[in-house]
Write a protein that holds these residues in place. Sequence first.
Motif, short mmCIF file in Angstrom:
data_model
loop_
_atom_site.label_atom_id
_atom_site.label_comp_id
_atom_site.label_asym_id
_atom_site.label_seq_id
_atom_site.Cartn_x
_atom_site.Cartn_y
_atom_site.Cartn_z
N ILE A 45 24.57 -4.89 15.91
CA ILE A 45 24.16 -4.84 14.18
C ILE A 45 24.53 -3.51 13.71
CG2 ILE A 45 22.21 -5.10 12.55
CD1 ILE A 45 23.10 -7.41 12.97
N ILE A 46 23.87 -2.23 14.40
CA ILE A 46 24.22 -1.08 13.98
C ILE A 46 25.53 -0.70 13.88
CG2 ILE A 46 23.96 1.27 14.73
CD1 ILE A 46 21.45 0.49 16.13
N ASP A 47 26.41 -1.32 14.64
CA ASP A 47 27.83 -1.09 14.46
C ASP A 47 28.60 -1.81 13.45
OD1 ASP A 47 28.05 0.80 16.44
OD2 ASP A 47 28.50 -0.80 18.06
N ILE A 48 28.14 -3.24 13.32
CA ILE A 48 28.58 -4.03 12.33
C ILE A 48 28.50 -3.59 10.69
CG2 ILE A 48 28.64 -6.47 11.35
CD1 ILE A 48 28.46 -7.54 14.29
N LEU A 49 27.14 -3.39 10.64
CA LEU A 49 26.72 -2.85 9.37
C LEU A 49 26.96 -1.53 9.29
CD1 LEU A 49 23.39 -4.92 9.26
CD2 LEU A 49 25.83 -5.72 8.39
N ASP A 50 27.58 -0.63 10.16
CA ASP A 50 27.78 0.68 9.99
C ASP A 50 26.49 1.58 9.53
OD1 ASP A 50 29.10 3.02 10.28
OD2 ASP A 50 30.24 2.69 8.44
N LEU A 51 25.22 1.09 10.08
CA LEU A 51 23.95 1.71 9.79
C LEU A 51 23.93 3.17 9.86
CD1 LEU A 51 21.49 -0.96 10.86
CD2 LEU A 51 22.69 -0.93 8.68
N LYS A 52 24.98 3.77 10.65
CA LYS A 52 24.94 5.32 10.96
C LYS A 52 25.42 6.02 9.57
CE LYS A 52 24.96 5.22 15.90
NZ LYS A 52 25.89 5.54 17.23
N ILE A 53 25.91 5.34 8.72
CA ILE A 53 26.54 5.89 7.57
C ILE A 53 25.39 6.31 6.75
CG2 ILE A 53 26.57 3.76 6.12
CD1 ILE A 53 29.33 4.97 5.13
N TYR A 54 23.93 5.63 6.86
CA TYR A 54 22.96 5.79 6.02
C TYR A 54 22.23 7.30 6.60
CZ TYR A 54 23.91 1.48 4.06
OH TYR A 54 24.48 0.38 3.31
N SER A 90 0.74 -1.27 0.07
CA SER A 90 -0.03 -0.12 0.00
C SER A 90 0.90 1.19 -0.08
CB SER A 90 -1.04 0.05 1.26
OG SER A 90 -0.25 0.18 2.40
N ILE A 91 2.15 1.18 -0.19
CA ILE A 91 2.95 2.38 -0.15
C ILE A 91 3.79 2.43 -1.25
CG2 ILE A 91 3.23 2.48 2.48
CD1 ILE A 91 5.88 0.89 2.54
N ASP A 92 4.15 3.84 -1.61
CA ASP A 92 4.98 4.06 -2.79
C ASP A 92 6.54 4.11 -2.25
OD1 ASP A 92 6.13 4.77 -5.01
OD2 ASP A 92 5.27 7.02 -5.10
N LEU A 93 7.31 3.15 -2.77
CA LEU A 93 8.44 2.96 -2.45
C LEU A 93 9.55 3.50 -3.77
CD1 LEU A 93 8.53 -0.41 -0.36
CD2 LEU A 93 9.08 1.73 0.30
N MET A 94 8.86 3.77 -4.47
CA MET A 94 9.52 4.38 -5.83
C MET A 94 10.69 5.20 -5.35
SD MET A 94 9.94 3.70 -9.08
CE MET A 94 8.39 2.94 -9.52
N GLY A 95 12.13 4.95 -5.99
CA GLY A 95 13.29 5.67 -5.47
C GLY A 95 13.66 5.87 -4.16
N LYS A 96 13.11 4.98 -3.25
CA LYS A 96 13.42 4.84 -1.93
C LYS A 96 14.71 3.90 -1.48
CE LYS A 96 10.35 7.86 -0.89
NZ LYS A 96 10.67 9.27 -0.40
N ASP A 97 15.52 4.37 -0.84
CA ASP A 97 16.35 3.25 -0.21
C ASP A 97 15.69 2.40 0.76
OD1 ASP A 97 18.36 3.76 -2.11
OD2 ASP A 97 19.63 5.13 -0.70
N THR A 98 15.92 1.06 1.02
CA THR A 98 15.42 0.58 2.22
C THR A 98 16.16 -0.43 2.75
OG1 THR A 98 14.53 -1.45 0.89
CG2 THR A 98 12.98 0.48 1.07
N ILE A 99 16.06 -0.60 4.05
CA ILE A 99 16.93 -1.51 4.88
C ILE A 99 16.06 -2.60 5.55
CG2 ILE A 99 18.37 -2.05 6.99
CD1 ILE A 99 19.73 0.73 6.02
N LEU A 100 16.09 -3.85 5.18
CA LEU A 100 15.09 -4.82 5.66
C LEU A 100 15.62 -5.73 6.88
CD1 LEU A 100 14.34 -6.16 2.26
CD2 LEU A 100 13.05 -4.38 3.43
N PHE A 101 14.67 -5.88 7.96
CA PHE A 101 15.24 -6.86 8.85
C PHE A 101 14.06 -7.61 9.57
CE2 PHE A 101 13.66 -2.97 11.10
CZ PHE A 101 13.03 -3.26 12.36
N ALA A 102 14.37 -8.85 9.79
CA ALA A 102 13.48 -9.76 10.44
C ALA A 102 14.05 -10.20 11.87
CB ALA A 102 13.39 -10.77 9.60
#
Length: 163
Positions: free
Chosen positions: A153-162, A93-105
């Motif tokens: 996970i935040i540190d290992i994947l360096d998620l702050k860079i995003y 139901s959402i428009d993700l056109m051109g959006k960067d995404t990070i997925l987690f489970a």
Amino acid sequence: MKTLIIYYSQTGSTEIISQVLAHNLNADVVKIRDMKSRSGFKSKLLAPFDAYRENKTEIEPSTIDLNDYDLIYIGTPVWASKPTPAILTIIDSIDLMGKDTILFATMSATGGNSTIERLEEKVKARGGRVVESFTIKTKGKNTNQLITDAEIIIDILDLKIYK
């Protein structure tokens, strides 16, 4: 760059991870609520069948305006090696056109990789680009352990860079 975290959580584990991400990454958060009762023995028994069949469900909010966001996190528990119906419904139901995404489970044992793969297919079909993904095992972990896992996970994947 503004960041939004969209998640569904039944037992609270995915919510903990989402809140840690939001706090550490200065992100906004939207919790998806499944309006179908998922409590009680029978409902908990049938929930994985809904996930496996990718049945849609009534959710709140029913859609989200992503215009102000550049990066979207999407998080879900694993049910029968699939994303939850609530998360599949919101993605559709959402428009993700051109959006960067990070997925987690989040998962008790297994099925995380296949859940991420299915999420990635759905996000790409909606025009989004997956830039990162991760899974976190939750079985037998208390809140503090989940917080620590999310921070690692935040540190290992360096998620702050995003940010």
